[in-house]
Design a protein around this motif. Structure first.
Motif, short mmCIF file in Angstrom:
data_model
loop_
_atom_site.label_atom_id
_atom_site.label_comp_id
_atom_site.label_asym_id
_atom_site.label_seq_id
_atom_site.Cartn_x
_atom_site.Cartn_y
_atom_site.Cartn_z
N MET A 153 0.85 -1.19 0.00
CA MET A 153 0.00 0.00 0.00
C MET A 153 0.88 1.24 0.00
O MET A 153 2.01 1.23 0.51
N VAL A 154 0.33 2.34 -0.55
CA VAL A 154 1.02 3.63 -0.53
C VAL A 154 0.06 4.65 0.07
O VAL A 154 -1.13 4.66 -0.25
N TYR A 155 0.60 5.51 0.95
CA TYR A 155 -0.21 6.48 1.67
C TYR A 155 0.35 7.88 1.48
O TYR A 155 1.58 8.07 1.43
N ALA A 156 -0.54 8.87 1.38
CA ALA A 156 -0.13 10.27 1.42
C ALA A 156 0.00 10.68 2.88
O ALA A 156 -0.90 10.45 3.68
N ALA A 215 4.17 0.86 2.33
CA ALA A 215 4.16 -0.19 3.34
C ALA A 215 4.03 -1.54 2.64
O ALA A 215 3.14 -1.73 1.81
N VAL A 216 4.95 -2.46 2.95
CA VAL A 216 5.00 -3.75 2.26
C VAL A 216 4.94 -4.89 3.30
O VAL A 216 5.95 -5.18 3.95
N PRO A 217 3.77 -5.51 3.49
CA PRO A 217 3.72 -6.70 4.34
C PRO A 217 4.22 -7.91 3.57
O PRO A 217 3.85 -8.13 2.41
N MET A 218 5.08 -8.70 4.19
CA MET A 218 5.66 -9.87 3.53
C MET A 218 5.18 -11.14 4.21
O MET A 218 4.63 -11.10 5.30
N GLY A 219 5.36 -12.26 3.54
CA GLY A 219 4.90 -13.54 4.06
C GLY A 219 5.84 -14.12 5.10
O GLY A 219 6.64 -13.42 5.72
N PHE A 259 -6.32 -6.27 -1.04
CA PHE A 259 -6.42 -4.81 -1.11
C PHE A 259 -7.79 -4.34 -0.63
O PHE A 259 -8.82 -4.91 -1.02
N PRO A 260 -7.84 -3.30 0.21
CA PRO A 260 -9.13 -2.77 0.65
C PRO A 260 -9.86 -2.07 -0.49
O PRO A 260 -9.25 -1.64 -1.48
#
Length: 524
Positions: free
Chosen positions: A49-52, A124-128, A213-214
């Motif tokens: 995900m990418v956030y401002a 933000a990168v969640p990994m396994g 993805f939301p």
């Protein structure tokens, strides 16, 4: 830190209501998670995900259709995080033996900041399972950013310049990095890669990649289809046929060779996928099987050393010979274990005891500032004894007091030193951090090396992010044991999922059954 991140996303979604979406009735404002759980944990990323990053709420607006916005007094502290809309996503995974190399490429648009303004953005990168970041490449506002390896001798010089808000780990296996000064309305093209482990259970390998993805990252325009792509390559290294079991997405088989498979998935969607990408397969062997892979470096590689990888498959259950075991469960009952951590540990211990063979023997040591023994000697794992142990745990495993790990470990080692003809194990479960961890490792190393031909293996399990996980990993390493952890205690509190401890601890127990099949010397 994770809870603060989740609250910032909550604030960001509230702020995004300021964005004027036009008169098109097909366009709807972003929706928060639909489930009843409104806790900050529910807003943590479950996919890249990418956030401002919004400190000044006055800059929040549609960059394409400026609108009148009432003046906002004050600033966001900590900054709010508005999830950016995602325009493209591709996943490529190459699986070798028990390791997968994952690449994600996609594009995100800063849809929530005025065209005349700019803001930082956070990836933000969640990994396994046991994920480890390999590299990130970002193109934004006509600038290119990328990560690179830093030599140890250069690390001290960079520490003064590196700030935690610029990047790091939000929680274990969730990597974040900040992209500075991105113009409103611009598009970020991002490529990120990491490696993670495959799970292995009952003869099946499973790859699980966070890819859920939301709904609020879907662009708020007319319902136009968008493409999402997945490519998967599987190499077992065994030269045997692969049997596919389950998959989360409808994969199309591209090629099949002995020990190799290739798949792809491409679809036009109105909303992005909301389930993780999973794939499982089986490699069947009737007997224990292993091998060694060799790889020479390329001529352009700085490190010219050769590499090797040794692997071992356990074979079929019918060919397995399980040896008699003696197990000491050493359980932390200090004050910090109160609630879900200790409740989950009791469930896991009960499950572990019921899985022991009746010829196995066990004992339980609970500790805080003192130690409490289930029995003065090792007990056979009969049905009656297991029932007594479960009842003893329910009345004696009560959280309170300090943490003293050395005393119960020495006590467990001394009790197991009298074993003969059995495989001795110590399972340590704790959520604490101790100051004398180096001394404990030295003491246990001397105890283990000074023992007989069959030495106890210490398997450690850490609970929570404040636990000294490096110490537990080293303790397991010096005794040829296994280490595992459950970091996210918040999940137990918010979702009631104390079974996460049960699952991970049960996986740790599988180590017992994969030690050796043919001879006692091999297991020792």
């Amino acid at each position: 830190m994770a809870e603060e991140f989740g609250r910032s996303v909550q604030d960001g979604l509230k702020l995004s209501k300021r964005i004027y979406l036009g008169k098109d009735r097909a366009v709807t404002p972003p929706k928060p998670p639909s489930h009843m759980d409104k806790s900050p944990v529910a807003y943590l990323p479950k996919a890249p995900m990418v956030y401002a990053v919004i400190s000044n709420p006055g800059i929040v607006d549609n960059p394409d259709i400026p609108s009148y916005q009432p003046h906002v007094h004050g600033r966001c502290d900590p900054p709010a995080l508005i999830p950016l809309q995602m325009n493209r996503i591709e996943l490529e995974a190459d699986s070798y033996l028990d390791t997968a190399f994952v690449k994600i490429s996609g594009s995100w648009r800063v849809h929530c900041v005025m065209g005349s303004e700019s803001c930082d953005c956070r990836l933000a990168v969640p990994m396994g399972e046991q994920g480890s970041i390999l590299g990130v490449e970002i193109e934004a506002s006509r600038k290119l950013y990328y990560t690179e390896l830093v030599a140890i001798e250069d690390k001290k010089d960079l520490e003064k310049e590196v700030r935690i808000e610029n990047g790091g780990f939000l929680k274990p296996h969730t990597f974040t990095i900040t992209i500075p000064k991105v113009d409103g309305g611009s598009t970020l093209s991002i490529k990120v890669s990491w490696m993670q482990k495959l799970l292995y259970h009952n003869g099946e390998f499973s790859l699980i990649v966070p890819f859920s993805f939301p709904e609020y990252v879907t662009p708020h325009v007319k319902k136009l289809p968008r493409k999402e792509k997945i490519q998967l390559n599987v190499t077992t290294g065994t030269g045997t046929e692969i049997v596919c079991k389950t998959t989360s997405h409808p994969l199309k088989e591209l090629r099949r060779e002995v020990g190799k498979l290739g798949f792809s998935y491409e679809s036009e969607v109105l909303t992005w996928t909301n389930i993780d990408f999973t794939f499982s397969y089986a490699v069947s062997f009737s007997h224990i099987f292993g091998g060694v892979l060799l790889q020479s470096p390329s001529v352009h590689d700085v490190d010219q050393r050769d590499m090797f990888c040794a692997f071992l498959f356990p074979g079929g259950h019918h060919s397995r010979k399980v040896f008699r075991k003696e197990i000491m469960f050493v359980v932390d009952i200090s004050g910090s274990m109160e609630g879900a951590p200790l409740d989950g540990t009791k469930i896991a211990l009960s499950a572990a005891l019921t899985n022991l063979d009746s010829k196995d023997s066990f004992n339980i040591i609970a500790f805080n500032g003192e130690t409490y023994l289930f029995s003065s000697s090792m007990e056979l794992a009969s049905e009656d004894t297991v029932e007594r142990a479960v009842e003893w745990m329910s009345t004696n495993l009560i959280a309170g007091g300090d943490t003293n790990i050395l005393v119960p470990l020495k006590q467990a080692t001394e009790m197991l030193s009298k074993s003969g003809g059995s495989i001795p194990f110590i399972f340590l479960v704790t959520d604490g951090a101790v100051e004398d961890e180096r001394h404990i490792c030295d003491i246990m190393k001397s105890h283990i090396t000074g023992g007989g031909s069959i030495r106890p293996r210490i398997c450690t399990f850490g609970i929570g992010s404040y636990c000294n996980h490096h110490f537990l990993r080293m303790l397991a390493m010096i005794s040829r044991g296994q280490y595992d952890a459950a970091y996210d205690i918040g999940q137990f509190l918010y979702t009631g999922s104390e079974y996460a401890i049960l699952l991970k601890f049960s996986l740790l127990l599988l180590f017992i059954y994969f030690l050796a099949w043919e001879s006692g010397e091999a297991a020792a």
